[in-house]
Structure formats: C-alpha cells, structure tokens
Design a protein around this motif. Structure first.
Motif, PDB file in Angstrom:
ATOM      1  N   PRO A   1       0.794  -1.225   0.000  1.00  0.00           N
ATOM      2  CA  PRO A   1       0.000   0.000   0.000  1.00  0.00           C
ATOM      3  C   PRO A   1       0.829   1.279   0.000  1.00  0.00           C
ATOM      4  O   PRO A   1       0.352   2.318  -0.437  1.00  0.00           O
ATOM      5  CB  PRO A   1      -0.827  -0.099   1.286  1.00  0.00           C
ATOM      6  CG  PRO A   1      -0.063  -1.026   2.164  1.00  0.00           C
ATOM      7  CD  PRO A   1       0.669  -1.969   1.252  1.00  0.00           C
ATOM      8  N   VAL A   2       2.069   1.225   0.486  1.00  0.00           N
ATOM      9  CA  VAL A   2       2.932   2.407   0.499  1.00  0.00           C
ATOM     10  C   VAL A   2       4.291   2.028  -0.067  1.00  0.00           C
ATOM     11  O   VAL A   2       4.900   1.055   0.384  1.00  0.00           O
ATOM     12  CB  VAL A   2       3.106   2.965   1.936  1.00  0.00           C
ATOM     13  CG1 VAL A   2       4.133   4.078   1.970  1.00  0.00           C
ATOM     14  CG2 VAL A   2       1.781   3.445   2.505  1.00  0.00           C
TER      15      VAL A   2
ATOM     16  N   ASP B   1       1.720   9.727   2.786  1.00  0.00           N
ATOM     17  CA  ASP B   1       1.242   8.476   2.190  1.00  0.00           C
ATOM     18  C   ASP B   1       0.446   7.647   3.192  1.00  0.00           C
ATOM     19  O   ASP B   1      -0.595   7.079   2.842  1.00  0.00           O
ATOM     20  CB  ASP B   1       2.410   7.641   1.643  1.00  0.00           C
ATOM     21  CG  ASP B   1       2.635   7.846   0.161  1.00  0.00           C
ATOM     22  OD1 ASP B   1       2.179   8.883  -0.372  1.00  0.00           O
ATOM     23  OD2 ASP B   1       3.247   6.966  -0.471  1.00  0.00           O
TER      24      ASP B   1
ATOM     25  N   GLN C   1      -2.932   9.463   3.510  1.00  0.00           N
ATOM     26  CA  GLN C   1      -3.748   9.383   2.297  1.00  0.00           C
ATOM     27  C   GLN C   1      -4.288   7.972   2.075  1.00  0.00           C
ATOM     28  O   GLN C   1      -5.420   7.803   1.632  1.00  0.00           O
ATOM     29  CB  GLN C   1      -2.957   9.834   1.075  1.00  0.00           C
ATOM     30  CG  GLN C   1      -2.763  11.322   1.012  1.00  0.00           C
ATOM     31  CD  GLN C   1      -1.937  11.750  -0.195  1.00  0.00           C
ATOM     32  OE1 GLN C   1      -1.282  10.941  -0.849  1.00  0.00           O
ATOM     33  NE2 GLN C   1      -1.958  13.043  -0.476  1.00  0.00           N
ATOM     34  N   LYS C   2      -3.496   6.970   2.382  1.00  0.00           N
ATOM     35  CA  LYS C   2      -3.928   5.577   2.205  1.00  0.00           C
ATOM     36  C   LYS C   2      -4.727   5.092   3.407  1.00  0.00           C
ATOM     37  O   LYS C   2      -5.157   3.956   3.450  1.00  0.00           O
ATOM     38  CB  LYS C   2      -2.721   4.662   1.999  1.00  0.00           C
ATOM     39  CG  LYS C   2      -1.787   5.081   0.869  1.00  0.00           C
ATOM     40  CD  LYS C   2      -2.298   4.651  -0.472  1.00  0.00           C
ATOM     41  CE  LYS C   2      -1.506   5.155  -1.649  1.00  0.00           C
ATOM     42  NZ  LYS C   2      -0.115   4.940  -1.750  1.00  0.00           N
TER      43      LYS C   2
END
Length: 167
Positions: free
Chosen positions: A128-129, A147, A150-151
């Motif tokens: 995911p990152v 990040d 945001q995720k």
C-alpha cells in the motif's frame, strides 16, 4: 498376574495424566502474541519494522507510532524463507522494508539519503505504500507520513465494532 496388574496400573495412570493435560490446555484461552516486554498485542495493530538506529529508521518508527501502530523489530535474517513470512503474518499485519543510504548533508543540517521505503502486507504481499528517491530527512519523513494518511493506513483497534448503517 502381578506383571499384568502393574502394566494396567501404568496404562491407567498414563491415561489419567493425558486427560488432565488435555483438559488443562482446553480450559485456557489461546495466547495472544507478546512483544519483548511481555505486553500483549493484536496483529492487526502491529507492524514489523527494521532494527537499526539511523535517523531515517527512527523517524519512520516515530511516524508509525504516532498513528497508533505497535512496533515489532526485525532483522533481515528473519526473511529467509516462506515459513518466515507466514510467521510474520501471524505476528503483524504489515512489515516496513527500508533501504536507506546516507549520501550527504542538506543545507539545514539534515542528513540526506538515497532511499526505498515500502510497507508490505504480510498476508498477501500487497504494497500500500512505496516511496523512493534521494532527498533530505525531513521531506522523506513528510512524504512517508502523507502516504500513510492518504492511504488511511492505521491499525485496527481490538475494541472497535463495525459501524451500524441506518435502515
């Protein structure tokens, strides 16, 4: 006759002991994982992070801890085979991988790094990152934190309940 009675007594004793052992194990709840300090934690609230004392590792650890993650340290030799990854998945939802090479110093005094940072889901390998580049410490940590936010990469607390929908 005495030998048969003695053998029967030994077998009966063994059966009784086995019954007590099985009953004792069945009556205790399953153990939750514990960290090095003996504290219990839930894998959904945990992320495995590399050992090390560099400013980059410390900054990444701080960003994760500020968002509520339980941090579990690991070294590279823990990831040598498939069984190791399965064991990590039982201990934590994610792992942080990091390659950070110091390359100099920035004008503000921060160290600068050539870096590659990823958060990998232990269960299925989803990433995911993932960020990489060359920059000063402060912008790297800022990009990493952005990040994460945001995720919406945050631990799932044990006490949370599913939201109810209006009917």
């Amino acid at each position: 006759m005495i030998a048969i009675a003695r053998r029967s007594l030994v077998c009966a004793t063994a059966i009784v002991l086995c019954t007590f052992i099985v009953a004792g194990c069945a009556s205790h709840p399953a153990r939750q994982p514990t960290d090095q300090g003996g504290n219990h934690y839930a894998p959904a609230e945990s992320i495995i992070v590399p050992d090390g004392d560099s400013t980059l590792v410390a900054g990444l650890r701080r960003a994760l801890a500020e968002r509520g993650w339980h941090l579990i340290g690991y070294s590279g030799d823990m990831t040598s085979g498939h069984a190791d990854y399965a064991a990590m998945a039982r201990r934590a939802k994610y792992r942080l991988t990091l390659m950070g090479t110091p390359v100099g110093q920035c004008h503000n005094g921060d160290p600068s790094f050539l870096y590659r940072i990823a958060i990998i889901q232990n269960k299925d390998g989803d990433v995911p990152v993932a960020i990489s580049g060359a920059d000063c410490l402060t912008p790297i940590l800022g990009e990493f934190s952005t990040d994460l936010d945001q995720k919406q990469l945050a631990p799932i607390p044990r006490t949370s309940t599913p939201a109810r929908t209006a009917q």
